[in-house]
Design a protein around this motif. Structure first.
Motif, PDB file in Angstrom:
ATOM      1  N   CYS A 117       0.822  -1.215   0.000  1.00  0.00           N
ATOM      2  CA  CYS A 117       0.000   0.000   0.000  1.00  0.00           C
ATOM      3  C   CYS A 117       0.854   1.262   0.000  1.00  0.00           C
ATOM      4  N   LEU A 118       2.021   1.187   0.631  1.00  0.00           N
ATOM      5  CA  LEU A 118       2.895   2.363   0.712  1.00  0.00           C
ATOM      6  C   LEU A 118       3.886   2.438  -0.452  1.00  0.00           C
ATOM      7  N   MET A 119       3.936   1.383  -1.267  1.00  0.00           N
ATOM      8  CA  MET A 119       4.889   1.366  -2.385  1.00  0.00           C
ATOM      9  C   MET A 119       4.682   2.509  -3.375  1.00  0.00           C
ATOM     10  N   PRO A 120       3.435   2.894  -3.690  1.00  0.00           N
ATOM     11  CA  PRO A 120       3.258   4.027  -4.622  1.00  0.00           C
ATOM     12  C   PRO A 120       3.939   5.310  -4.143  1.00  0.00           C
ATOM     13  N   LEU A 121       3.988   5.533  -2.841  1.00  0.00           N
ATOM     14  CA  LEU A 121       4.672   6.715  -2.320  1.00  0.00           C
ATOM     15  C   LEU A 121       6.170   6.651  -2.620  1.00  0.00           C
ATOM     16  N   THR A 122       6.745   5.446  -2.476  1.00  0.00           N
ATOM     17  CA  THR A 122       8.159   5.274  -2.794  1.00  0.00           C
ATOM     18  C   THR A 122       8.414   5.509  -4.279  1.00  0.00           C
ATOM     19  N   MET A 123       7.527   4.995  -5.118  1.00  0.00           N
ATOM     20  CA  MET A 123       7.676   5.181  -6.564  1.00  0.00           C
ATOM     21  C   MET A 123       7.529   6.654  -6.939  1.00  0.00           C
ATOM     22  N   LEU A 124       6.610   7.354  -6.254  1.00  0.00           N
ATOM     23  CA  LEU A 124       6.430   8.774  -6.524  1.00  0.00           C
ATOM     24  C   LEU A 124       7.684   9.565  -6.174  1.00  0.00           C
ATOM     25  N   ALA A 125       8.270   9.242  -5.026  1.00  0.00           N
ATOM     26  CA  ALA A 125       9.510   9.921  -4.615  1.00  0.00           C
ATOM     27  C   ALA A 125      10.633   9.652  -5.608  1.00  0.00           C
ATOM     28  N   GLY A 126      10.717   8.404  -6.079  1.00  0.00           N
ATOM     29  CA  GLY A 126      11.736   8.070  -7.077  1.00  0.00           C
ATOM     30  C   GLY A 126      11.506   8.797  -8.394  1.00  0.00           C
ATOM     31  N   GLY A 127      10.223   8.945  -8.767  1.00  0.00           N
ATOM     32  CA  GLY A 127       9.908   9.649  -9.997  1.00  0.00           C
ATOM     33  C   GLY A 127      10.282  11.124  -9.923  1.00  0.00           C
ATOM     34  N   ILE A 128      10.034  11.736  -8.775  1.00  0.00           N
ATOM     35  CA  ILE A 128      10.398  13.144  -8.594  1.00  0.00           C
ATOM     36  C   ILE A 128      11.911  13.326  -8.696  1.00  0.00           C
ATOM     37  N   MET A 129      12.655  12.420  -8.039  1.00  0.00           N
ATOM     38  CA  MET A 129      14.110  12.516  -8.097  1.00  0.00           C
ATOM     39  C   MET A 129      14.606  12.314  -9.527  1.00  0.00           C
ATOM     40  N   GLY A 130      14.007  11.340 -10.232  1.00  0.00           N
ATOM     41  CA  GLY A 130      14.420  11.090 -11.609  1.00  0.00           C
ATOM     42  C   GLY A 130      14.171  12.284 -12.511  1.00  0.00           C
ATOM     43  N   ALA A 131      13.016  12.940 -12.314  1.00  0.00           N
ATOM     44  CA  ALA A 131      12.688  14.104 -13.135  1.00  0.00           C
ATOM     45  C   ALA A 131      13.667  15.246 -12.890  1.00  0.00           C
ATOM     46  N   MET A 132      14.045  15.429 -11.656  1.00  0.00           N
ATOM     47  CA  MET A 132      14.981  16.508 -11.324  1.00  0.00           C
ATOM     48  C   MET A 132      16.399  16.190 -11.808  1.00  0.00           C
ATOM     49  N   GLN A 133      16.754  14.900 -11.777  1.00  0.00           N
ATOM     50  CA  GLN A 133      18.078  14.518 -12.272  1.00  0.00           C
ATOM     51  C   GLN A 133      18.188  14.693 -13.776  1.00  0.00           C
ATOM     52  N   ALA A 134      17.052  14.637 -14.472  1.00  0.00           N
ATOM     53  CA  ALA A 134      17.063  14.786 -15.929  1.00  0.00           C
ATOM     54  C   ALA A 134      17.415  16.209 -16.359  1.00  0.00           C
ATOM     55  N   SER A 135      17.291  17.139 -15.438  1.00  0.00           N
ATOM     56  CA  SER A 135      17.640  18.522 -15.767  1.00  0.00           C
ATOM     57  C   SER A 135      19.150  18.725 -15.624  1.00  0.00           C
ATOM     58  N   ASP A 136      19.644  19.799 -16.178  1.00  0.00           N
ATOM     59  CA  ASP A 136      21.068  20.116 -16.071  1.00  0.00           C
ATOM     60  C   ASP A 136      21.350  21.029 -14.885  1.00  0.00           C
ATOM     61  N   ASN A 137      20.324  21.295 -14.114  1.00  0.00           N
ATOM     62  CA  ASN A 137      20.460  22.198 -12.971  1.00  0.00           C
ATOM     63  C   ASN A 137      20.958  21.425 -11.760  1.00  0.00           C
ATOM     64  N   GLU A 138      22.168  21.741 -11.292  1.00  0.00           N
ATOM     65  CA  GLU A 138      22.739  21.015 -10.152  1.00  0.00           C
ATOM     66  C   GLU A 138      21.929  21.229  -8.880  1.00  0.00           C
ATOM     67  N   ALA A 139      21.346  22.392  -8.746  1.00  0.00           N
ATOM     68  CA  ALA A 139      20.537  22.671  -7.560  1.00  0.00           C
ATOM     69  C   ALA A 139      19.308  21.775  -7.525  1.00  0.00           C
ATOM     70  N   LEU A 140      18.648  21.609  -8.692  1.00  0.00           N
ATOM     71  CA  LEU A 140      17.467  20.736  -8.762  1.00  0.00           C
ATOM     72  C   LEU A 140      17.844  19.279  -8.494  1.00  0.00           C
ATOM     73  N   ILE A 141      19.014  18.863  -9.006  1.00  0.00           N
ATOM     74  CA  ILE A 141      19.472  17.492  -8.758  1.00  0.00           C
ATOM     75  C   ILE A 141      19.685  17.264  -7.265  1.00  0.00           C
TER      76      ILE A 141
END
Length: 260
Positions: A117-141
């Motif tokens: 039941c709590l796994m979607p929250l973990t996946m959401l957090a991973g998705g947010i991190m992945g989206a920010m890592q895709a940018s070239d902005n070191e601050a966002l990463i």
């Protein structure tokens, strides 16, 4: 039961419990506070403590069903202590393998469902991190890393708070559906969250110490060390349950497990 006001880690007075009826008993022996050091010391407060931690450790490493058997033994310890059946804890008995397995199966299942039941929250957090890592902005990463690891910590904490009362309910009731009484679970967390948090931190430190000692013994000591940690955790859950009842929480019937 009372605890000495001079020493917050002192064992409660009057720990010579009177035996209570087994089947369907709701008579929990209350205590006023959790004694964290007692949960460690009482692991060795059994004449057969080494055999118990060894057999419990062996049960843990049995493939597939070992964890369920270990959880069933955890419930037996909680029941023995919380319902006043004995001052120490019951010996691990492989003749009761079937009973341990049936009770532990429900305990495993409730923790598994909670994790799903709590796994979607973990996946959401991973998705947010992945989206920010895709940018070239070191601050966002950097922010993405902070959000991810902060979320993982929060999710694990929530899981810990929820699974403690869930495991107690599933173990005492020997049931899956009956474990999910959300009013009881929330009341338990509301009354016991401080002790859960403090105990979780302290017992984690003790567990690391036990496992390091086990690894130093040519790694063979890992097995009894794992058994010792499991019994320590069982005694902690028993104390949480007793203090919860002392603070006005509702006791549960201890239903005996049947063989497979």
């Amino acid at each position: 039961m009372s605890t000495s006001g001079d020493n917050p880690f002192a064992s409660p007075e009057g720990t010579n419990y009177e035996p209570q009826p087994a089947e369907g008993s709701e008579t929990v022996v209350p205590r006023s506070s959790v004694d964290y050091m007692e949960t460690v010391g009482d692991v060795f407060n059994n004449p057969n403590w080494f055999v118990n931690i060894l057999l419990a450790g062996i049960a843990i490493i049995i493939p597939i069903i070992g964890g369920m058997v270990a959880l069933g033994y955890v419930a037996e310890i909680i029941g023995a202590r919380a319902y006043g059946r004995m001052k120490s804890y019951p010996d691990f008995d492989f003749n009761r393998f079937g009973e341990y397995l049936t009770r532990g199966f429900w305990m495993f299942l409730v923790t598994f469902v909670t994790s799903l039941c709590l796994m979607p929250l973990t996946m959401l957090a991973g998705g947010i991190m992945g989206a920010m890592q895709a940018s070239d902005n070191e601050a966002l990463i950097a922010i993405g890393f902070v959000i991810y690891f902060g979320s993982i910590f929060a999710i694990n904490l929530i899981t810990f708070f929820i699974t403690c009362p869930l495991v107690i309910r599933a173990g005492m009731l020997n049931d899956f559906v009956g474990a999910f009484d959300f009013n009881w679970i929330m009341d338990f967390i509301k009354k016991m969250w401080v002790e859960q948090l403090l105990g979780g931190i302290l017992l984690y430190i003790f567990a690391i110490f036990f496992m390091l000692v086990g690894c130093l013994a040519l790694c063979v000591g890992y097995i009894p060390a794992a058994g010792a940690v499991m019994i320590m955790w069982s005694l902690f859950l028993a104390q949480l349950y007793q203090v919860y009842v002392h603070r006005g929480g509702r006791g549960l019937p201890f239903k005996e497990a049947t063989k497979l």
